[in-house]
Enzyme design. Structure first.
Site, PDB file in Angstrom:
ATOM      1  CE1 TYR A 155      -1.035 -40.220 -25.026  1.00 15.68           C
ATOM      2  CE2 TYR A 155      -2.146 -38.666 -23.079  1.00 15.68           C
ATOM      3  CZ  TYR A 155      -0.796 -38.630 -24.559  1.00 15.68           C
ATOM      4  OH  TYR A 155       0.213 -38.395 -24.741  1.00 15.68           O
TER       5      TYR A 155
ATOM      6  CE1 TYR B 197       6.686 -41.244 -30.672  1.00 11.89           C
ATOM      7  CE2 TYR B 197       8.109 -41.952 -28.844  1.00 11.89           C
ATOM      8  CZ  TYR B 197       6.969 -41.356 -28.887  1.00 11.89           C
ATOM      9  OH  TYR B 197       6.353 -41.629 -28.097  1.00 11.89           O
TER      10      TYR B 197
ATOM     11  CB  VAL C 177       4.850 -36.597 -21.011  1.00  6.66           C
ATOM     12  CG1 VAL C 177       3.896 -37.861 -20.946  1.00  6.66           C
ATOM     13  CG2 VAL C 177       5.682 -37.130 -21.913  1.00  6.66           C
TER      14      VAL C 177
ATOM     15  CB  SER D 167       1.772 -36.993 -26.876  1.00  6.41           C
ATOM     16  OG  SER D 167       2.570 -38.278 -26.517  1.00  6.41           O
TER      17      SER D 167
HETATM   18  N1  GLN Z   1       8.050 -39.525 -25.359  1.00  2.00           N
HETATM   19  C1  GLN Z   1       7.201 -39.883 -24.260  1.00  2.00           C
HETATM   20  C2  GLN Z   1       7.315 -41.063 -24.486  1.00  2.00           C
HETATM   21  O1  GLN Z   1       7.633 -41.286 -25.807  1.00  2.00           O
HETATM   22  C3  GLN Z   1       6.250 -39.368 -25.219  1.00  2.00           C
HETATM   23  C4  GLN Z   1       4.965 -39.449 -24.084  1.00  2.00           C
HETATM   24  C5  GLN Z   1       3.220 -38.180 -24.079  1.00  2.00           C
HETATM   25  O2  GLN Z   1       3.510 -37.442 -23.804  1.00  2.00           O
HETATM   26  N2  GLN Z   1       2.311 -38.807 -23.774  1.00  2.00           N
HETATM   27  O3  GLN Z   1       6.879 -41.787 -22.898  1.00  2.00           O
END
Ligand code: GLN
Length: 339
Positions: A261, A209, A279, A85
């Protein structure tokens, strides 16, 4: 511009023993931070994307890049991991450049959601809350994708390469893992299709994405990218213009309010810097017109943010007075010199 690279003392025990006192203060500060937090083993590596389980939970790197191109790094700052993300901040900039503020605003809000990154909730007018959560980033992907999926991904990689100042590639295993297990993101995308926020080509949008999330970077890359934002869109190490400076304030504002977030308010209060987490364990923060900071440590807290990443940034902000509203920071002293 010449980049001054100072390697981590932790990677060279002899340097640690002999060179510590002669290290520049910032390098010493990073080394101290690294030592202080490296024994903290709280949190857990993300496992909902199976391939992310393979990360080494002990890895820990910190990098700091100033807008005059100095690079300081410590620990595992060269270990590759997927950007996840953290990419959302950069593709938001890309969307603003490609389709303009009005079209972006019609599709995506700028309100903190107060919810998890993968929340399926939309605003009352059926837009994603902001571009820093999955729903918003999927809507951004729909805006920036090209006629062919390969062309869209290539365009994204090229932009990120400029921001990092080196060649980058997608991690095919993470991409495959995320594509097979990403049904929640698929559900979010179909909900947005239902409301006309994204177009019919849902698979293509998700491919854009998932690919963006699977870009391999290291901690040093993220710090250079953060410093590029701090430096009004120009990479301070290569001196290459990357992002249109007129949109940098939009990107930083949304990072400030939404980058972590449902931890974003606490972060703004305690650290006070525009930032973005992922993440994969990456976290970057921007000190506007001064520097970029990045941390890599894949153990995450319950909200999906790097535990040590938060600790290091908090310490740096506290000790160096980097909080945006800290009275000792450059902005305030600059004003004082004008009085
Ligand atoms: N690729 C991860 C997802 O779509 C990205 C989420 C993240 O890094 N918070 O769940």
């Amino acid at each position: 511009m010449d980049a001054q690279v100072i390697r981590s003392s932790s990677e060279s025990p002899s340097a640690r023993n002999t060179g510590y006192a002669t290290q520049p203060p910032l390098q010493r500060f990073l080394a101290n931070c690294y030592e202080e937090f490296k024994s903290d083993n709280s949190g857990a590596v993300a496992d909902y994307i199976p391939e992310l389980r393979r990360a080494n939970p002990a890895h820990f790197g910190v990098a700091l890049v100033t807008i005059d191109g100095h690079i300081y790094e410590v620990g595992d700052s060269a270990v590759p991991f997927t950007i996840q993300s953290v990419s959302k901040a950069f593709v938001f900039a890309l969307a603003l450049e490609m389709v303009g503020e009005e079209r972006v605003a019609a599709a995506i809000g700028v309100e903190p959601s107060g919810e998890a990154f993968n929340s399926i909730r939309l605003t009352n007018d059926n837009r994603p809350f902001n571009p820093m959560v999955n729903a918003g980033a999927i809507a951004v992907a729909s805006l920036i994708k090209k006629d062919s999926a390969a062309a869209g991904v290539r365009m994204f990689i090229e932009k990120m390469q400029l921001a990092a100042g080196r060649k980058l590639r997608i991690d095919g295993a993470v991409l495959a893992s995320e594509t097979t297990t990403g049904n929640r993101n698929r559900a979010i995308a179909y909900l947005m299709l239902n409301f006309g926020i994204i177009d019919n080509d849902v698979n293509h949008t998700l491919q854009q994405y998932f690919s963006q999330c699977s870009l391999l970077v290291n901690c040093r890359d993220l710090a250079i990218m953060a410093a590029t934002l701090a430096n009004m869109g120009t990479n301070p190490v290569t001196a290459e213009p990357v992002f249109d400076f007129q949109y940098i304030k939009d990107v930083l504002a949304v990072m400030f309010t939404c980058g972590l977030y449902d931890h974003a308010g606490e972060w703004a209060y305690r650290v006070g810097l525009p930032a973005k987490s992922g993440v994969g364990g990456g976290l970057l923060a921007v000190v506007n017109r001064q520097l970029g900071i990045a941390v890599y440590s894949p153990r995450l807290d319950a909200k999906g943010n790097s535990v040590r990443g938060i600790m290091v940034c908090r310490e740096l902000a506290d000790r160096l007075g980097l909080h945006a509203f800290e009275f000792t920071n450059v902005g305030s002293s600059f004003m004082q010199s004008m009085l």
